[in-house]
Scaffold this active site. Structure first.
Site, PDB file in Angstrom:
ATOM      1  N   LEU A  38     -15.031  18.235   6.110  1.00  0.00           N
ATOM      2  CA  LEU A  38     -13.755  17.573   6.393  1.00  0.00           C
ATOM      3  C   LEU A  38     -12.867  17.515   5.156  1.00  0.00           C
ATOM      4  O   LEU A  38     -13.339  17.190   4.074  1.00  0.00           O
ATOM      5  CB  LEU A  38     -14.014  16.153   6.894  1.00  0.00           C
ATOM      6  CG  LEU A  38     -12.804  15.232   7.084  1.00  0.00           C
ATOM      7  CD1 LEU A  38     -12.989  14.339   8.313  1.00  0.00           C
ATOM      8  CD2 LEU A  38     -12.547  14.368   5.852  1.00  0.00           C
ATOM      9  N   ASN A  40      -9.242  15.695   3.825  1.00  0.00           N
ATOM     10  CA  ASN A  40      -8.067  14.869   4.140  1.00  0.00           C
ATOM     11  C   ASN A  40      -7.069  14.909   2.993  1.00  0.00           C
ATOM     12  O   ASN A  40      -6.630  16.021   2.644  1.00  0.00           O
ATOM     13  CB  ASN A  40      -8.411  13.481   4.702  1.00  0.00           C
ATOM     14  CG  ASN A  40      -9.290  12.590   3.898  1.00  0.00           C
ATOM     15  OD1 ASN A  40     -10.424  12.935   3.599  1.00  0.00           O
ATOM     16  ND2 ASN A  40      -8.816  11.426   3.546  1.00  0.00           N
ATOM     17  N   ASP A  41      -6.705  13.821   2.378  1.00  0.00           N
ATOM     18  CA  ASP A  41      -5.521  13.783   1.509  1.00  0.00           C
ATOM     19  C   ASP A  41      -5.502  14.835   0.397  1.00  0.00           C
ATOM     20  O   ASP A  41      -6.519  15.049  -0.268  1.00  0.00           O
ATOM     21  CB  ASP A  41      -5.422  12.436   0.778  1.00  0.00           C
ATOM     22  CG  ASP A  41      -5.626  11.252   1.676  1.00  0.00           C
ATOM     23  OD1 ASP A  41      -5.730  11.422   2.891  1.00  0.00           O
ATOM     24  OD2 ASP A  41      -5.695  10.135   1.139  1.00  0.00           O
ATOM     25  N   GLN A  57      -9.326  15.279  -0.867  1.00  0.00           N
ATOM     26  CA  GLN A  57     -10.418  14.480  -0.314  1.00  0.00           C
ATOM     27  C   GLN A  57     -11.280  15.402   0.536  1.00  0.00           C
ATOM     28  O   GLN A  57     -10.781  16.065   1.449  1.00  0.00           O
ATOM     29  CB  GLN A  57      -9.847  13.346   0.554  1.00  0.00           C
ATOM     30  CG  GLN A  57      -9.188  12.248  -0.240  1.00  0.00           C
ATOM     31  CD  GLN A  57     -10.217  11.397  -0.950  1.00  0.00           C
ATOM     32  OE1 GLN A  57     -10.905  10.590  -0.334  1.00  0.00           O
ATOM     33  NE2 GLN A  57     -10.345  11.565  -2.265  1.00  0.00           N
ATOM     34  N   SER A 101      -8.584   8.684  -2.997  1.00  0.00           N
ATOM     35  CA  SER A 101      -7.411   9.447  -3.450  1.00  0.00           C
ATOM     36  C   SER A 101      -6.831   8.967  -4.769  1.00  0.00           C
ATOM     37  O   SER A 101      -7.015   7.820  -5.176  1.00  0.00           O
ATOM     38  CB  SER A 101      -6.323   9.377  -2.380  1.00  0.00           C
ATOM     39  OG  SER A 101      -6.717  10.173  -1.303  1.00  0.00           O
ATOM     40  N   ARG A 159      -5.832   0.946  -3.453  1.00  0.00           N
ATOM     41  CA  ARG A 159      -6.252   2.325  -3.730  1.00  0.00           C
ATOM     42  C   ARG A 159      -5.084   3.298  -3.889  1.00  0.00           C
ATOM     43  O   ARG A 159      -3.949   2.948  -3.670  1.00  0.00           O
ATOM     44  CB  ARG A 159      -7.174   2.827  -2.615  1.00  0.00           C
ATOM     45  CG  ARG A 159      -6.608   2.757  -1.218  1.00  0.00           C
ATOM     46  CD  ARG A 159      -7.620   3.318  -0.201  1.00  0.00           C
ATOM     47  NE  ARG A 159      -7.201   3.076   1.157  1.00  0.00           N
ATOM     48  CZ  ARG A 159      -7.575   2.041   1.906  1.00  0.00           C
ATOM     49  NH1 ARG A 159      -8.406   1.131   1.423  1.00  0.00           N
ATOM     50  NH2 ARG A 159      -7.142   1.910   3.142  1.00  0.00           N
ATOM     51  N   ASP A 160      -5.445   4.520  -4.230  1.00  0.00           N
ATOM     52  CA  ASP A 160      -4.554   5.685  -4.269  1.00  0.00           C
ATOM     53  C   ASP A 160      -3.527   5.629  -5.409  1.00  0.00           C
ATOM     54  O   ASP A 160      -2.303   5.692  -5.179  1.00  0.00           O
ATOM     55  CB  ASP A 160      -3.832   5.875  -2.914  1.00  0.00           C
ATOM     56  CG  ASP A 160      -4.784   5.807  -1.726  1.00  0.00           C
ATOM     57  OD1 ASP A 160      -5.976   6.113  -1.924  1.00  0.00           O
ATOM     58  OD2 ASP A 160      -4.344   5.441  -0.617  1.00  0.00           O
ATOM     59  N   GLU A 218      -0.837   2.913   2.214  1.00  0.00           N
ATOM     60  CA  GLU A 218      -1.686   3.854   1.467  1.00  0.00           C
ATOM     61  C   GLU A 218      -0.820   4.911   0.772  1.00  0.00           C
ATOM     62  O   GLU A 218       0.316   5.160   1.160  1.00  0.00           O
ATOM     63  CB  GLU A 218      -2.634   4.574   2.438  1.00  0.00           C
ATOM     64  CG  GLU A 218      -3.597   3.661   3.171  1.00  0.00           C
ATOM     65  CD  GLU A 218      -4.640   4.440   3.988  1.00  0.00           C
ATOM     66  OE1 GLU A 218      -4.271   5.408   4.673  1.00  0.00           O
ATOM     67  OE2 GLU A 218      -5.825   4.065   3.928  1.00  0.00           O
TER      68      GLU A 218
HETATM   69  C1  FRU Z   1      -5.625   8.135   3.381  1.00  0.00           C
HETATM   70  C2  FRU Z   1      -6.881   7.500   2.816  1.00  0.00           C
HETATM   71  C3  FRU Z   1      -6.626   6.907   1.443  1.00  0.00           C
HETATM   72  C4  FRU Z   1      -7.997   6.919   0.841  1.00  0.00           C
HETATM   73  C5  FRU Z   1      -8.571   8.203   1.397  1.00  0.00           C
HETATM   74  C6  FRU Z   1     -10.043   8.184   1.653  1.00  0.00           C
HETATM   75  O1  FRU Z   1      -5.903   9.102   4.335  1.00  0.00           O
HETATM   76  O2  FRU Z   1      -7.371   6.522   3.707  1.00  0.00           O
HETATM   77  O3  FRU Z   1      -6.035   5.632   1.449  1.00  0.00           O
HETATM   78  O4  FRU Z   1      -7.965   6.902  -0.545  1.00  0.00           O
HETATM   79  O5  FRU Z   1      -7.887   8.457   2.596  1.00  0.00           O
HETATM   80  O6  FRU Z   1     -10.486   9.443   2.034  1.00  0.00           O
END
Ligand code: FRU
Length: 467
Positions: A38, A40-41, A57, A101, A159-160, A218
């Site tokens: 998978l 993601n970000d 991610q 992230s 976070r982030d 986020e």
């Molecule tokens: C956004 C998120 C971020 C976090 C990450 C975890 O999609 O939820 O806030 O850091 O993905 O994978």
């Protein structure tokens, strides 16, 4: 160097999974997607010492949101990306539930990552640390540990970090949730990346005239473009309008005037950044020639994602194309980067009534369509764009129950630039005034067909695969 217990599992998973993913007819020909597992970000997007770096991610072990590592690609031209060693793995006490992230900076020639160490407790609840890592001589990253504990007054959802340098100081915007469960963006400052001072809340739910605007914000990103400052964010829990903010989690921006001295941001209303079905957690960086570039996750963290057919092939999600941002009257415009034109094969054209237009192979394609509307574009019978006088409506069958769901862009569309890959469509409206990004999973070879009484002019190009 400490030995990793996760690394052998990741290697095995990639060795087994990548051939299967690459054979999948839905695997992109020119967008970034995970070798397996998978994605993601986008994280740590940066132009550093002559190359672009894009981290992401990544759960290399499966299609669920677990074991979040930072995958890493690099590229000289934003088209051809090479895999780099996995940058971060969740193996320390302070990041054991995921290396979440964050961003990358050039600290006097040292490529430095700022990320969130996420820690979930067995009895429920969580905490988060903002952490650093620096690149070593082998191209991997050495963790330096946490530099910011959970600030007082916020839940474990902090976070982030997105970090940038201004004059002699470092600044950070950070996503957060306050104790009343309102989403916020915090602003922090540091002399050295290690010691940080919280300057305050820059924007969020209940601030700046926004009213109730979600329970968690986020992935913030703050930058100046032209006369305005923009804050991109992903406000979870924002109320749906009839036609906007329809995704479970939307991606949005505010534009206004930012004062570093006073740590304030005077802004207008929240604008949706993309009106399609899948777009989230975008991140921007500057190119060497000063363009503000953006890449987003073409996914949304909702329950439906696990129904995507690629899960059976061991992979899920992809990035958007890289886009260049510009601004007109305080609004953000997005257009595909010009580098993508190098993928174009021979140009073909059609002009006439939509009903007479030829079907076009949709697998890896760019279209420039001019029209006044009253026509339909059908993407492999799976995604249908209704181009009406004052509105674009994109219909897609739900993977859950087969019902048609719609997304909207309200206004008069005159020209569309459409980028297609094996399982994605990005529709840029009126030279970037709007975008609709969506995944779809047609049977290949899939065609785009046109219908309706409206007249149109189409220029189109097959795009050369480059992954
Ligand atoms: C956004 C998120 C971020 C976090 C990450 C975890 O999609 O939820 O806030 O850091 O993905 O994978």
């Amino acid at each position: 160097m400490t030995s990793s217990t996760l690394l052998p599992k990741i290697l095995l998973s990639v060795l087994k999974g990548q051939p299967k993913a690459l054979q999948d007819s839905h695997y992109p020909a020119w967008h970034l997607a995970p070798a397996t597992g998978l994605l993601n970000d986008p994280n740590g997007f940066i132009h550093f010492q002559g190359r672009f770096h894009l981290f992401y991610q990544w759960n290399p072990l499966g299609c669920q949101h677990n074991h979040k590592c930072w995958g890493h690609w690099s590229s000289a031209d934003l088209l051809h990306w090479q895999h780099e060693p996995v940058a971060l793995m969740p193996e320390e006490e302070y990041d054991r539930s995921g290396c979440y992230s964050g961003s990358a900076v050039d600290n006097q020639g040292e490529l430095t990552l700022c990320y969130t160490g996420n820690v979930k407790f067995a009895e429920g609840g969580r905490t988060a640390w903002q952490c650093l890592a620096v690149q070593n001589a082998e191209g991997g990253f050495d963790k330096l540990g946490p530099v910011i504990p959970l600030p007082e007054g916020y839940t474990g959802h902090v976070r982030d970090p997105k970090v940038w340098r201004h004059e002699n100081q470092w600044y950070m915007v950070l996503g957060a949730q306050d104790l009343a469960q309102r989403g916020k963006v915090l602003l922090l400052r540091s002399d050295d990346l290690h010691h940080w001072q919280l300057l305050g809340e820059l924007a969020g739910s209940g601030l700046g005239g926004l009213g109730e605007a979600g329970y968690m914000w986020e992935c913030p990103d703050l930058f100046t473009l032209g006369a305005d400052t923009f804050l991109i964010c992903c406000p979870q829990g924002v109320a749906r309008d009839a036609h906007r903010f329809l995704n479970t989690h939307p991606s949005a921006y505010l534009s206004g005037t930012f004062s570093l001295e006073q740590a304030t941001f005077k802004h207008g209303a929240l604008h949706e950044l993309d009106a399609g079905f899948e777009f989230y957690a975008p991140q921007t960086t500057l190119s060497a020639d000063g363009r503000r570039l953006l890449v987003g996750w073409m996914g949304v963290p909702d329950g439906e994602e696990m129904r995507q057919p690629t899960v059976a092939q061991g992979w899920i999600h992809q990035m958007t194309c890289v886009r260049e941002l510009s601004t007109h009257n305080g609004k953000l415009y997005q257009q595909p980067i010009r580098e993508l034109q190098a993928l174009r094969e021979d140009e073909q054209c059609f002009a006439g009534r939509a009903d007479d237009a030829p079907g076009i192979d949709a697998r890896s394609l760019e279209l420039l369509v001019e029209s006044k509307g009253e026509l339909k574009l059908n993407f492999g019978d799976t995604l249908i764009l209704h181009w009406q006088k004052n509105q674009l409506r994109l219909d897609r069958r739900s993977l859950e129950n087969g019902e048609w769901l719609s997304r909207y862009w309200d206004g008069e569309a005159n020209v569309l630039q459409i980028l297609c890959d094996s399982s994605s469509v990005e529709i840029f409206i009126n030279e970037g005034a709007g975008v609709m990004s969506s995944r779809y999973f047609p049977s290949h070879p899939a065609q785009i067909t046109f219908s309706g009484s409206g007249e149109l002019r189409v220029q189109y190009w097959s795009l050369r695969p480059c992954m």
